[in-house]
Design a protein around this motif. Sequence first.
Motif, mmCIF file in Angstrom:
data_model
loop_
_atom_site.group_PDB
_atom_site.id
_atom_site.type_symbol
_atom_site.label_atom_id
_atom_site.label_comp_id
_atom_site.label_asym_id
_atom_site.label_seq_id
_atom_site.Cartn_x
_atom_site.Cartn_y
_atom_site.Cartn_z
ATOM 1 N N ASP A 74 0.832 -1.335 0.096
ATOM 2 C CA ASP A 74 0.019 0.098 -0.027
ATOM 3 C C ASP A 74 0.816 1.333 0.026
ATOM 4 O O ASP A 74 1.822 1.324 0.723
ATOM 5 C CB ASP A 74 -0.863 -0.095 1.304
ATOM 6 C CG ASP A 74 -1.772 1.223 1.371
ATOM 7 O OD1 ASP A 74 -2.860 1.176 0.595
ATOM 8 O OD2 ASP A 74 -1.611 2.008 1.901
ATOM 9 N N GLU A 75 0.424 2.212 -0.725
ATOM 10 C CA GLU A 75 1.256 3.459 -0.844
ATOM 11 C C GLU A 75 1.351 4.357 0.319
ATOM 12 O O GLU A 75 2.385 4.863 0.668
ATOM 13 C CB GLU A 75 0.964 4.566 -1.876
ATOM 14 C CG GLU A 75 -0.743 4.779 -1.435
ATOM 15 C CD GLU A 75 -1.320 5.722 -2.891
ATOM 16 O OE1 GLU A 75 -2.220 6.379 -2.555
ATOM 17 O OE2 GLU A 75 -0.706 5.588 -3.800
ATOM 18 N N GLY A 109 -7.150 0.585 -4.637
ATOM 19 C CA GLY A 109 -6.748 0.116 -3.197
ATOM 20 C C GLY A 109 -7.615 -0.751 -2.635
ATOM 21 O O GLY A 109 -8.301 -1.742 -3.261
ATOM 22 N N SER A 123 5.130 -0.029 1.831
ATOM 23 C CA SER A 123 5.135 0.779 0.613
ATOM 24 C C SER A 123 6.543 0.521 -0.055
ATOM 25 O O SER A 123 7.478 0.328 0.599
ATOM 26 C CB SER A 123 4.896 2.218 0.931
ATOM 27 O OG SER A 123 5.328 2.990 -0.400
ATOM 28 N N ASP A 126 7.609 6.183 -2.803
ATOM 29 C CA ASP A 126 6.922 7.089 -2.755
ATOM 30 C C ASP A 126 5.983 7.375 -4.146
ATOM 31 O O ASP A 126 5.076 8.199 -4.263
ATOM 32 C CB ASP A 126 7.440 8.250 -2.326
ATOM 33 C CG ASP A 126 7.751 8.379 -0.802
ATOM 34 O OD1 ASP A 126 7.122 7.798 -0.176
ATOM 35 O OD2 ASP A 126 9.088 8.976 -0.537
ATOM 36 N N THR A 128 4.033 6.085 -7.570
ATOM 37 C CA THR A 128 2.824 5.166 -7.813
ATOM 38 C C THR A 128 3.269 4.344 -8.998
ATOM 39 O O THR A 128 4.006 4.902 -10.074
ATOM 40 C CB THR A 128 1.580 6.042 -8.317
ATOM 41 O OG1 THR A 128 1.359 6.852 -7.012
ATOM 42 C CG2 THR A 128 0.499 5.103 -8.519
ATOM 43 N N SER A 130 1.930 0.909 -11.569
ATOM 44 C CA SER A 130 1.075 0.175 -12.130
ATOM 45 C C SER A 130 0.774 -1.139 -11.148
ATOM 46 O O SER A 130 1.918 -1.552 -10.587
ATOM 47 C CB SER A 130 1.056 -0.290 -13.350
ATOM 48 O OG SER A 130 1.851 -1.349 -13.358
ATOM 49 N N HIS A 131 -0.389 -1.704 -10.883
ATOM 50 C CA HIS A 131 -0.490 -2.856 -10.079
ATOM 51 C C HIS A 131 0.215 -4.154 -10.701
ATOM 52 O O HIS A 131 0.686 -5.136 -10.031
ATOM 53 C CB HIS A 131 -2.001 -3.379 -9.723
ATOM 54 C CG HIS A 131 -2.621 -2.537 -8.861
ATOM 55 N ND1 HIS A 131 -2.736 -1.045 -9.153
ATOM 56 C CD2 HIS A 131 -3.219 -2.816 -7.826
ATOM 57 C CE1 HIS A 131 -3.351 -0.449 -8.000
ATOM 58 N NE2 HIS A 131 -3.783 -1.498 -7.136
#
Length: 157
Positions: A74-75, A109, A123, A126, A128, A130-131
Amino acid sequence: MKITLLVVGKTEDKYIVEGIEKYLGRLKHYIGFNMTVIPELKNTRNLTEAQQKSKEGEMILKHLNNTDFVILLDEKGKKYTSVQFANYLNKQMIGSVQHMVFIIGGPYGFDESIYKRAQGSISLSDMTFSHQMVRLFFVEQLYRAFTILKGEPYHHE
């Protein structure tokens, strides 16, 4: 200890699949590892983000046992260096954890029910990603962690 990576939706990009398979092959020499894919939701056009997260949450929960030690990718999660992550894994292996489940959620999320079920979150950056990319990055970091723990020459400080 066994480790499972639970992901929502299959990986379609060939280069990502090949990279994941490369590290899955390497990981089997260190630990029992499994990647489980939960099918992505169909017909989401009429669903809100919250409804999608809720439905994905229900599917995720069906794949978890009460004794699973759940960590979300998770970010907003805790950040580790590779060495710190290796030490974190080692601590779980020395402890009573039998099955660690790392989860990569869907595009929006996690549902609140998944945050409540998890024992923690990590994380990877920092930034983002792609999944799909996160899957590859995570299995590489998992492999790296085990080479660090074994004192093998893959990781350089």
